[in-house]
Design a protein around this motif. Structure first.
Motif, short mmCIF file in Angstrom:
data_model
loop_
_atom_site.label_atom_id
_atom_site.label_comp_id
_atom_site.label_asym_id
_atom_site.label_seq_id
_atom_site.Cartn_x
_atom_site.Cartn_y
_atom_site.Cartn_z
N THR A 278 43.66 45.77 31.60
CA THR A 278 44.38 45.68 32.94
C THR A 278 43.44 45.53 34.06
O THR A 278 43.59 44.78 35.01
CB THR A 278 45.35 46.74 32.84
OG1 THR A 278 45.97 46.72 31.71
CG2 THR A 278 46.08 46.93 34.07
N ASP A 279 42.27 46.45 34.03
CA ASP A 279 41.44 46.87 35.15
C ASP A 279 40.58 45.27 35.46
O ASP A 279 40.55 44.86 36.55
CB ASP A 279 40.39 47.58 35.01
CG ASP A 279 40.97 48.98 34.87
OD1 ASP A 279 42.09 49.41 35.44
OD2 ASP A 279 40.49 50.05 34.46
N CYS A 280 40.42 44.64 34.28
CA CYS A 280 39.67 43.13 34.48
C CYS A 280 40.47 42.31 35.10
O CYS A 280 40.06 41.45 35.89
CB CYS A 280 39.00 42.88 33.13
SG CYS A 280 37.78 43.96 32.36
N CYS A 281 41.71 42.41 34.77
CA CYS A 281 42.68 41.37 35.12
C CYS A 281 43.13 41.29 36.44
O CYS A 281 42.83 40.42 37.23
CB CYS A 281 44.01 41.08 34.44
SG CYS A 281 43.73 40.58 32.41
N ASN A 282 43.00 42.85 36.92
CA ASN A 282 43.35 43.06 38.36
C ASN A 282 42.13 42.54 39.33
O ASN A 282 42.38 42.02 40.22
CB ASN A 282 43.71 44.70 38.40
CG ASN A 282 44.90 44.87 38.00
OD1 ASN A 282 46.06 43.92 37.88
ND2 ASN A 282 45.13 46.19 37.60
N GLU A 283 40.80 42.92 38.77
CA GLU A 283 39.64 42.46 39.55
C GLU A 283 39.41 40.99 39.58
O GLU A 283 39.19 40.55 40.84
CB GLU A 283 38.55 43.13 38.87
CG GLU A 283 37.38 43.20 39.66
CD GLU A 283 36.20 43.69 39.13
OE1 GLU A 283 34.84 43.47 39.33
OE2 GLU A 283 36.16 44.73 38.20
N LEU A 284 39.80 40.21 38.76
CA LEU A 284 39.57 38.93 38.59
C LEU A 284 40.73 38.23 39.54
O LEU A 284 40.34 37.09 40.05
CB LEU A 284 39.47 38.39 37.39
CG LEU A 284 38.99 36.81 37.23
CD1 LEU A 284 37.74 36.36 37.61
CD2 LEU A 284 39.36 36.40 35.61
N SER A 285 41.74 38.73 39.46
CA SER A 285 43.07 38.11 39.98
C SER A 285 42.89 37.96 41.74
O SER A 285 43.38 36.81 42.34
CB SER A 285 44.34 38.48 39.54
OG SER A 285 44.26 40.05 40.19
N GLN A 286 42.00 38.65 42.13
CA GLN A 286 41.70 38.70 43.48
C GLN A 286 41.09 37.50 43.96
O GLN A 286 41.25 36.95 45.06
CB GLN A 286 41.18 39.86 44.01
CG GLN A 286 39.83 40.13 43.47
CD GLN A 286 38.98 41.08 44.14
OE1 GLN A 286 39.13 41.36 45.21
NE2 GLN A 286 38.67 42.18 43.12
N PHE A 287 40.53 36.45 42.78
CA PHE A 287 39.71 35.43 43.29
C PHE A 287 40.61 34.21 42.71
O PHE A 287 39.80 32.94 43.08
CB PHE A 287 38.35 35.60 42.66
CG PHE A 287 37.56 36.76 42.95
CD1 PHE A 287 36.84 36.89 43.91
CD2 PHE A 287 37.25 37.77 41.87
CE1 PHE A 287 36.17 37.84 44.54
CE2 PHE A 287 36.49 38.76 42.23
CZ PHE A 287 35.76 39.01 43.45
N PHE A 288 41.70 34.35 42.36
CA PHE A 288 42.44 33.25 42.14
C PHE A 288 42.66 32.30 43.42
O PHE A 288 42.98 32.94 44.52
CB PHE A 288 43.85 33.51 41.52
CG PHE A 288 43.65 34.11 40.13
CD1 PHE A 288 42.47 34.15 39.35
CD2 PHE A 288 44.88 34.59 39.42
CE1 PHE A 288 42.43 34.47 38.06
CE2 PHE A 288 44.81 35.15 38.27
CZ PHE A 288 43.84 35.03 37.38
#
Length: 296
Positions: A278-288
């Motif tokens: 969940t943390d990794c997805c949240n962190e990466l999604s900001q760069f979509f």
């Protein structure tokens, strides 16, 4: 007390001085002290003398200007002035004879003219060197004409030299200590430079390692997030709305542990990996959708 306990000649003193101080004392040093009034010369005399009739006092010493014709035999200690001595090529010597300064005796041990009425009118004595023809009535072994000094005065010279020697020793020790301090200071400066260089290198290595660690950790997070998105795109059971289903992926990982028979020592962190997903997805999604090149 015997006079030998009060006086000694220069040669005796020189021997004593060398034994106590460890170095020789020169004649000119003694003469300089006599001239400065730091030490009084005396004469241990035995031989012929004349009474003085008239005298001219200079610096507290009677200079003989006239003599009684009467010759006397005399023995004793006579106080001299700085004008009464000179430094020959051999040693310190007394100036003796008519016209030279001789004071009244310090202590008489013998005199053939002690009862002479001339003695009452005398201001002092005129003494003569051992080689003077007037002393021929004595044998050479009987004559005395030695410069002597008070032992207390001589001990003062010894103490003076001891103080000087102590000061010299302290100066040497101080110089050695200053050199040691200077050497230690240089070593300290070198150590400081080396320590600074090592610290800079260590800080540089730490920053480099930290950067590598951060970069590696950042890449791991990205890979975990992208694999979760990949699973969610390939199967709806791994997806909730438009995001990966971290709990479903976590269950599949637990099943995979059993399938692969992974030892329990290496399953730490795997049983609750849904939080990390969940943390990794949240962190990466900001760069979509942030790449400017893909928007053109």
């Amino acid at each position: 007390m015997p006079k030998s306990q009060y006086f000694c000649n220069f040669q005796e003193f020189r021997t004593m001085f060398k034994e106590m101080i460890g170095k020789d004392i020169k004649e000119y040093e003694m003469v300089r002290r006599i001239e400065l009034g730091k030490i009084t010369p005396y004469l241990n005399y035995k031989g012929v003398a004349h009474f003085t009739k008239n005298a001219m006092p200079i610096n507290g010493v009677d200079y003989i200007t006239d003599l009684f014709e009467e010759e006397i035999d005399i023995s004793g200690i006579f106080r001299l002035s700085s004008d009464s001595i000179f430094l020959s090529e051999f040693c310190i010597e007394a100036k003796l004879g008519v016209g030279n300064p001789v004071a009244i005796s310090q202590s008489l041990t013998e005199s053939s003219g002690i009862n002479s009425e001339n003695a009452l009118r005398s201001l002092g004595y005129c003494l003569y060197h051992k080689t003077n023809k007037i002393n021929r009535r004595y044998s050479e072994s009987e004559l005395k004409c030695d410069l002597v000094f008070l032992k207390t005065d001589l001990l003062n010279i010894v103490n003076e030299y001891k103080k000087e020697q102590r000061c010299e020793d302290l100066e040497i020790l101080l110089e050695e200590a200053n050199k040691k301090i200077e050497s230690l200071q240089k070593n300290r400066n070198l150590l400081h430079i080396e320590n600074t260089q090592l610290k800079r290198k260590s800080d540089g290595d730490s920053c480099k390692n930290e950067s590598i660690n951060k970069n590696t950790r950042s890449q791991d997070y990205k890979i975990i997030a992208m694999m979760a998105f990949l699973l969610s795109e390939n199967s709806s059971k791994y997806k909730v709305a438009d995001r990966p289903n971290a709990s479903a992926i976590n269950n599949e990982i637990l099943n995979l542990i059993n399938t692969l028979q992974i030892d329990s020592e290496h399953t730490n962190g795997l049983k609750s990996c849904h939080r990390r997903i969940t943390d990794c997805c949240n962190e990466l999604s900001q760069f979509f959708f942030t790449d400017p090149n893909s928007q053109k």
